[in-house]
Design an enzyme around this catalytic site. Structure first.
Site, PDB file in Angstrom:
ATOM      1  N   ASP A 197      33.069  -2.461   8.604  1.00  0.00           N
ATOM      2  CA  ASP A 197      32.978  -1.083   9.111  1.00  0.00           C
ATOM      3  C   ASP A 197      31.522  -0.642   9.057  1.00  0.00           C
ATOM      4  OD1 ASP A 197      33.265  -1.184   6.243  1.00  0.00           O
ATOM      5  OD2 ASP A 197      33.477   0.984   6.217  1.00  0.00           O
TER       6      ASP A 197
ATOM      7  N   GLU B  19      34.480   0.213   3.625  1.00  0.00           N
ATOM      8  CA  GLU B  19      33.444   0.334   2.593  1.00  0.00           C
ATOM      9  C   GLU B  19      32.651   1.632   2.737  1.00  0.00           C
ATOM     10  OE1 GLU B  19      29.529  -0.171   0.598  1.00  0.00           O
ATOM     11  OE2 GLU B  19      29.884   0.160   2.715  1.00  0.00           O
TER      12      GLU B  19
END
Length: 464
Positions: free
Chosen positions: A91, A156
């Site tokens: 991400d 994250e």
């Protein structure tokens, strides 16, 4: 590895707008697509891949969004070989060209040997470099020198939702055969010299509220006849740290690990041009004049930062308001061997004592809203030795042994839960600009980084 092939996949991966920060359905779909692409890539290498469903995220407006699955993958389970597990995330932070990007953030663009695009250095490039290293052995029809495991997540940047629970749950399962964990989610401290990271600071975040009443006052009607919450709060915040950066809370330094001679030598060996660092930071003057003092206060001593005041008038123009209730926000970066609950007690005790000396009729409350532990590794572990040798092979130099002044919770989560050696092996240069406009990874770092991981597998096998 054919550099073109590696770049092709990086181009594909950067094109996916896998932003986990903005909670909108379209971006969540992009994240799910990103995780599926990665799972397919790992399967094509012959890995056994498990995509673990991690449920949904409940938003304040009542809406729910899927949390992208976490990938658990493994290649090889030879009991004679050591097992290395790689952690990465796919991400990214939000990015729009209108925010000051010179190129479209989701189109990998090469300019002067720099590969620009969101996620190139944080963290799609390093994840692919590890995959490139694995596929090199596959392409040469050679056995992998070590057993490889992957744990790859897609949340994250939004706080790693569901990751810690999965690590706990798989402690006796997926992680039971893991000997070492490698994270490549940070940067060197230099543009050309590689680094190994062996520690990060923790963080305790505090809110201090001073309240007279819920509504604001007019300073013409009430100014001069009451204890103003803002005056109380500014006095409290101003009492926390002095102008040399020293924290004034009694006892706060009591448990900071003493500096050893060996550690001091490591700081002396680090490649850092202080003038260049100061200029590129656009800072008139730092608090410290030597490289060693500056780095120690960034990495191995605690710091206290004041972040803001909620409820204060902060817009342009003049408004004669007395805020009725204000909340000050500050945090302390923690280092080994500070005790988080002790820090919380010390902060509360100090602020209560400082406030009582003001004889104010307002109410004051202090709360710690976030507590993340610092992380420190044993640099004599085999994998640090193997990584040093691999860096020498690929780059022809000894690495800078560095820490990170920020908090990377995943390192501490792995170390505390699985109780195996954790190492941070960064690939990106100091000027990669992760989270910022024009994020990039140098083509050189990406290709040499892929070689570095392959050399690391070979060195780990030798030591085993």
């Amino acid at each position: 590895m054919d550099p073109k092939l590696g770049r092709m996949t990086l181009k594909e991966w950067v094109a996916v707008e896998s932003d986990s920060v903005q909670p909108v359905p379209r971006l969540r779909q992009e994240l799910l697509r990103m995780m599926a692409l990665a799972a397919d890539r790992l399967r094509s290498l012959g890995a056994r891949v498990d995509t673990v469903n991690t449920g949904t995220q409940q938003l304040p407006n009542g809406q729910t969004l899927p949390i992208p699955p976490i990938i658990l993958a493994e290649l090889g389970n030879d009991p004679e070989k050591t097992t290395v597990c790689f952690y990465g995330h796919l991400d990214v932070q939000p990015a729009r060209q209108a925010d000051g990007w010179r190129t479209d953030p989701y189109t990998l663009t090469e300019v002067d040997g720099k590969l620009y695009g969101r996620g190139t250095t944080d963290n799609k490039g390093p994840v692919l470099a590890w995959i490139n290293a694995v596929s090199t052995f596959r392409a040469l029809d050679e056995d992998l020198p070590v057993n490889i495991k992957f744990i790859i997540e897609g949340m994250e940047e939004a706080g790693s939702l569901a990751l810690e629970e999965l690590v706990q749950k798989e402690k006796a399962g997926f992680f039971s055969s893991v000997d070492y964990i490698v994270i490549s989610d940070n940067l060197w401290i230099s543009r050309r010299k590689p680094a190994l990271t062996y520690g990060t600071r923790g963080n305790s975040y505090f809110m201090v509220e001073v309240k007279c009443r819920d509504q604001d006052f007019h300073s013409g009607t009430f100014g001069g006849i009451l204890n103003e919450p803002m005056a109380d709060l500014v006095a409290l915040l101003g009492s926390l740290v002095d102008s040399s950066g020293h924290i004034l809370i009694p006892g706060i330094y009591d448990h900071v690990a003493p500096l050893t001679e060996e550690e001091r030598k490591m700081y002396e060996a680090i490649d850092l041009d202080l003038d260049e660092y100061q200029n590129s930071s656009q800072v008139q003057k730092f608090l410290f004049d030597t490289k060693e003092d500056l780095l120690m206060h960034l990495w191995r001593f605690p710091s206290l930062s004041i972040h803001g005041i909620e409820g204060a008038f902060d817009e342009p123009g003049a408004k004669t308001v007395i805020p009725g209730r204000v909340i000050g926000k500050f945090s302390i970066r923690l280092v080994p061997h500070m005790n988080m609950s002790m820090v919380e007690k010390q902060v509360k005790r100090y602020l209560e004592s400082t406030f009582s000396k003001r004889n104010s009729s307002n109410q004051m409350t202090v709360s710690m809203t976030l507590g993340l532990h610092p992380w420190i590794a044993n640099i004599r572990d085999n994998q640090y030795l193997a990584a040093k040798r691999a860096i020498k092979t690929v780059f022809g130099t000894e690495p800078d042994m560095i820490r990170d002044g920020s908090t990377i919770p995943i390192a501490q989560i792995f170390q505390a839960t699985i109780q195996k050696s954790v190492m941070m092996l960064p690939l990106g240069a100091v000027d990669d600009g992760e989270h910022s406009q024009n994020e990039k990874i140098n083509r050189w770092n990406y290709i040499e980084g892929s070689k570095l991981f392959a050399a690391f597998f070979l060195e780990m096998a030798k030591l085993h």
